[in-house]
Design an enzyme around this catalytic site. Sequence first.
Site, PDB file in Angstrom:
ATOM      1  N   LYS A   1     -73.807  90.297 -41.260  1.00  0.00           N
ATOM      2  CA  LYS A   1     -74.904  89.501 -40.687  1.00  0.00           C
ATOM      3  C   LYS A   1     -74.815  89.320 -39.168  1.00  0.00           C
ATOM      4  O   LYS A   1     -75.832  89.117 -38.510  1.00  0.00           O
ATOM      5  CB  LYS A   1     -74.955  88.116 -41.352  1.00  0.00           C
ATOM      6  CG  LYS A   1     -75.458  88.148 -42.785  1.00  0.00           C
ATOM      7  CD  LYS A   1     -75.562  86.737 -43.342  1.00  0.00           C
ATOM      8  CE  LYS A   1     -76.136  86.749 -44.743  1.00  0.00           C
ATOM      9  NZ  LYS A   1     -76.418  85.400 -45.242  1.00  0.00           N
TER      10      LYS A   1
ATOM     11  N   ASP B   1     -82.528  82.783 -43.928  1.00  0.00           N
ATOM     12  CA  ASP B   1     -81.758  81.698 -44.555  1.00  0.00           C
ATOM     13  C   ASP B   1     -82.156  80.373 -43.896  1.00  0.00           C
ATOM     14  O   ASP B   1     -82.351  79.351 -44.562  1.00  0.00           O
ATOM     15  CB  ASP B   1     -80.243  81.885 -44.346  1.00  0.00           C
ATOM     16  CG  ASP B   1     -79.650  82.938 -45.269  1.00  0.00           C
ATOM     17  OD1 ASP B   1     -80.204  83.159 -46.359  1.00  0.00           O
ATOM     18  OD2 ASP B   1     -78.629  83.526 -44.886  1.00  0.00           O
TER      19      ASP B   1
HETATM   20  P1  NAP Z   1     -68.666  81.133 -45.620  1.00  0.00           P
HETATM   21  O1  NAP Z   1     -69.178  81.658 -44.328  1.00  0.00           O
HETATM   22  O2  NAP Z   1     -67.488  81.769 -46.266  1.00  0.00           O
HETATM   23  O3  NAP Z   1     -68.382  79.549 -45.403  1.00  0.00           O
HETATM   24  C1  NAP Z   1     -67.800  78.774 -46.417  1.00  0.00           C
HETATM   25  C2  NAP Z   1     -67.644  77.334 -45.962  1.00  0.00           C
HETATM   26  O4  NAP Z   1     -67.057  76.594 -47.050  1.00  0.00           O
HETATM   27  C3  NAP Z   1     -66.699  77.150 -44.772  1.00  0.00           C
HETATM   28  O5  NAP Z   1     -67.129  76.052 -44.001  1.00  0.00           O
HETATM   29  C4  NAP Z   1     -65.371  76.829 -45.455  1.00  0.00           C
HETATM   30  O6  NAP Z   1     -64.480  76.099 -44.654  1.00  0.00           O
HETATM   31  C5  NAP Z   1     -65.864  75.945 -46.595  1.00  0.00           C
HETATM   32  N1  NAP Z   1     -64.897  75.894 -47.690  1.00  0.00           N
HETATM   33  C6  NAP Z   1     -64.486  76.907 -48.485  1.00  0.00           C
HETATM   34  N2  NAP Z   1     -63.598  76.445 -49.394  1.00  0.00           N
HETATM   35  C7  NAP Z   1     -63.452  75.115 -49.156  1.00  0.00           C
HETATM   36  C8  NAP Z   1     -62.680  74.083 -49.746  1.00  0.00           C
HETATM   37  N3  NAP Z   1     -61.866  74.333 -50.784  1.00  0.00           N
HETATM   38  N4  NAP Z   1     -62.790  72.834 -49.261  1.00  0.00           N
HETATM   39  C9  NAP Z   1     -63.624  72.559 -48.223  1.00  0.00           C
HETATM   40  N5  NAP Z   1     -64.386  73.495 -47.617  1.00  0.00           N
HETATM   41  C10 NAP Z   1     -64.299  74.749 -48.081  1.00  0.00           C
HETATM   42  O7  NAP Z   1     -69.821  81.169 -46.739  1.00  0.00           O
HETATM   43  P2  NAP Z   1     -71.406  81.050 -46.535  1.00  0.00           P
HETATM   44  O8  NAP Z   1     -71.985  82.405 -46.448  1.00  0.00           O
HETATM   45  O9  NAP Z   1     -71.667  80.047 -45.472  1.00  0.00           O
HETATM   46  O10 NAP Z   1     -71.836  80.474 -47.978  1.00  0.00           O
HETATM   47  C11 NAP Z   1     -71.444  79.166 -48.417  1.00  0.00           C
HETATM   48  C12 NAP Z   1     -72.051  78.895 -49.800  1.00  0.00           C
HETATM   49  O11 NAP Z   1     -73.466  78.895 -49.679  1.00  0.00           O
HETATM   50  C13 NAP Z   1     -71.722  79.975 -50.848  1.00  0.00           C
HETATM   51  O12 NAP Z   1     -71.544  79.341 -52.084  1.00  0.00           O
HETATM   52  C14 NAP Z   1     -72.980  80.834 -50.879  1.00  0.00           C
HETATM   53  O13 NAP Z   1     -73.183  81.453 -52.139  1.00  0.00           O
HETATM   54  C15 NAP Z   1     -74.059  79.778 -50.622  1.00  0.00           C
HETATM   55  N6  NAP Z   1     -75.274  80.312 -50.001  1.00  0.00           N
HETATM   56  C16 NAP Z   1     -76.465  80.017 -50.598  1.00  0.00           C
HETATM   57  C17 NAP Z   1     -77.635  80.473 -50.033  1.00  0.00           C
HETATM   58  C18 NAP Z   1     -78.950  80.176 -50.705  1.00  0.00           C
HETATM   59  O14 NAP Z   1     -79.959  80.797 -50.355  1.00  0.00           O
HETATM   60  N7  NAP Z   1     -78.997  79.243 -51.628  1.00  0.00           N
HETATM   61  C19 NAP Z   1     -77.623  81.216 -48.850  1.00  0.00           C
HETATM   62  C20 NAP Z   1     -76.391  81.479 -48.236  1.00  0.00           C
HETATM   63  C21 NAP Z   1     -75.223  81.006 -48.845  1.00  0.00           C
HETATM   64  P3  NAP Z   1     -63.547  76.869 -43.549  1.00  0.00           P
HETATM   65  O15 NAP Z   1     -64.426  77.068 -42.346  1.00  0.00           O
HETATM   66  O16 NAP Z   1     -62.440  75.922 -43.309  1.00  0.00           O
HETATM   67  O17 NAP Z   1     -63.101  78.157 -44.177  1.00  0.00           O
END
Ligand code: NAP
Length: 292
Positions: A73, A109
Site C-alpha cells: 500500500k 479505506d
Molecule cells: P497493521 O498495520 O498490522 O496494524 C495493527 C495494529 O494493531 C498496530 O497498531 C498494532 O500495534 C496493533 N496490535 C496488534 N496486536 C496487538 C496487541 N496484541 N495489543 C495491542 N495492539 C496490537 O494492520 P492494519 O492493516 O492496520 O489492520 C488492522 C485490523 O483492521 C486488521 O484486523 C484488519 O483486518 C482490519 N482492517 C479492516 C478493514 C475494513 O475495511 N473493515 C480495513 C483495513 C483493515 P503495533 O503498532 O504496536 O504493532
Amino acid sequence: MRGTITGKTIVCGIIGDPIGHSLSPIMHNKSFKKLGLDYVYVPFRVRSGELKKAVDGMRGLSIRGLNITIPHKVAVIQFLDRIDPLAEEIGAINTIINDGGILTGYNTDASGFLKTLRDNGIQPAGKKVLLLGAGGAARAIGSVLAQEKAKLTIFNRLEGLPWAEDIAYRLAHLNGTAVKAVELNYENLKAAIADAEILVNATSVGMHPADNQTPVSADLLHANLTVFDIVYNPLPTRLLKEAADAGAKTIGGVEMLVRQGAISFEKWTGRSAPVDVMRESVLSSLSQKNEK
Ligand code: NAP
C-alpha cells in the site's frame, strides 16, 4: 462478471501477498454480475520485488482498476502518475484507476470509514474520538478524523507508541488540530473514555482466530459511546458484543469493508455499487470460512 469472458471484458483486480484470503474478488464479481457489467476481477499474488513489474503490467495490459493490499500500500505510490490529496496525506493507497495509461491512486479505506460513520448518522466533527491502533488502517482513519476536526486521541501498545506519536504529530501539524498519542492500557483508557463519544478499534486485537480477545475492558464501555470495530472476522467481535451489552451503538468492520469496495467499484465503472450484494457476498464467504 456478466458470464463469459470475451475480448471486450474489462479487467480489474487486486495485488498483494498473500492474496488467497481476500474477500474482494467475490464482492466485486458478484456486483459486476448483478449490474450486468462486462467486467471481471482477478486476484494476483505479487511479491515485493515484483511490484514495479506488476504496475507496468497494469499499463501494458490495460487493466482498468486495481486494489492494493498488504504489503504494497505504501511502496506502490512511487510507480503512479497521480495521487489523490487525501491518499497523499495518508501516505498509502488501496485503489488505482487507469485512465488511458494514467494511473491515479486513492485511499478508499479512509473514505469508506467516513462514509460508514455518516451512513450511521454520525458526524465526527468536534466529537471526542478514541482511536486504538497506529498501523495502516489507523493511519487512514486518523487522517479523515483529523480532517473532520474530531478531537482525537490515538492509543497504541507500548512497543508501537512511537508510531502513534508520529501520526499524532503529523496530523496535528497538517490539520491545525490537537491530536494526542498515549499508551493503550487500562488506566489511560479509563481516564479518557468517560466523556468520549466514539471509540474505533483499528488494532487487530480480537481478529479470528483470537476471537476471545478485546482491546477494551468491558467495565469501561458505556451507553453514550459509538463503538466501531473495523475487525470484520468474527462478526460481531467480542468488543462489539460487550459494547452492545453496555448499551453503546455498534458498527462492525464489514460495513467499512463493503463501503471501501463500493467506492473503488464506482471509480472503475462509473456506476453506483450494489452495496447489499457486496455485504451479502462478504457475510456468506466469512460464514463459510469459519465453518471450515
Ligand atoms: P497493521 O498495520 O498490522 O496494524 C495493527 C495494529 O494493531 C498496530 O497498531 C498494532 O500495534 C496493533 N496490535 C496488534 N496486536 C496487538 C496487541 N496484541 N495489543 C495491542 N495492539 C496490537 O494492520 P492494519 O492493516 O492496520 O489492520 C488492522 C485490523 O483492521 C486488521 O484486523 C484488519 O483486518 C482490519 N482492517 C479492516 C478493514 C475494513 O475495511 N473493515 C480495513 C483495513 C483493515 P503495533 O503498532 O504496536 O504493532
